[in-house]
Design an enzyme around this catalytic site. Structure first.
Site, PDB file in Angstrom:
ATOM      1  N   ASP A   8      65.573  59.246 -64.777  1.00 49.39           N
ATOM      2  CA  ASP A   8      64.905  59.762 -65.968  1.00 49.39           C
ATOM      3  C   ASP A   8      63.969  60.887 -65.534  1.00 49.39           C
ATOM      4  OD1 ASP A   8      62.626  58.516 -64.941  1.00 49.39           O
ATOM      5  OD2 ASP A   8      62.489  57.020 -66.538  1.00 49.39           O
ATOM      6  N   CYS A  65      63.889  55.322 -62.042  1.00 49.97           N
ATOM      7  CA  CYS A  65      62.991  55.540 -63.188  1.00 49.97           C
ATOM      8  C   CYS A  65      61.569  55.307 -62.677  1.00 49.97           C
ATOM      9  CB  CYS A  65      63.358  54.633 -64.362  1.00 49.97           C
ATOM     10  SG  CYS A  65      63.233  52.862 -64.050  1.00 49.97           S
ATOM     11  N   GLY A  70      63.686  48.738 -65.371  1.00 49.73           N
ATOM     12  CA  GLY A  70      64.468  48.996 -66.576  1.00 49.73           C
ATOM     13  C   GLY A  70      65.885  49.447 -66.256  1.00 49.73           C
TER      14      GLY A  70
END
Length: 144
Positions: A8, A65, A70
């Site tokens: 991300d 991330c 997650g």
């Protein structure tokens, strides 16, 4: 070995430092992004990389991330895929040796560049042997 890697927007720098390790090892890879700071929902990137591994087009995947948690949760939703969040040597080794994981996740807010690179080298050097076969088969049964 072919590697799929993605992150991300929080983890771009760590992803790029892990790509340096992959390139040093002359390992084939595809960078699934992201490439800029535009916010994304990490489950979308986890799905993209995990599907690439699940399809057999890639042998292993790397997801990064903020915490790595997650990404691991999202990747583990895919049938036949085992992902582990690894920030130390022992869990990195056992992710493959015991659990036959195809995906490693890391948190860019948790682990520094040097440690992450060290762990990736270890992870890439361990061959997948099926893990602790009896236990991995029980994990596979849970998917049914």
């Amino acid at each position: 070995m072919k590697i799929a890697i993605g992150c991300d927007e929080i983890a771009i720098e760590l992803k790029n430092s892990l790509i340096e390790v992959i390139e040093e090892k002359s390992t084939e890879y595809k960078d699934f992004g992201v490439y800029n700071r535009t916010p994304i929902d990490y489950p979308d990137k986890a799905a993209e990389v995990t599907e690439a591994v699940q399809s057999g087009n890639f042998d292993r995947g790397i997801l990064i991330c903020g915490t790595g948690i997650g990404m691991a949760i999202a990747a583990n939703k895919f049938k036949g895929v085992r992902a582990a969040c690894c920030h130390d040597i022992y869990s990195t080794q056992r992710s493959i040796l015991s659990n036959d994981c195809q995906i490693i996740t890391m948190g860019s807010l948790i682990i520094g560049k040097n440690k992450a690179q060290e762990l990736l080298k270890i992870w890439l050097d361990i061959e997948q042997t099926g893990g602790t076969v009896k236990k991995v088969k029980k994990i596979e049964e849970l998917e049914k």
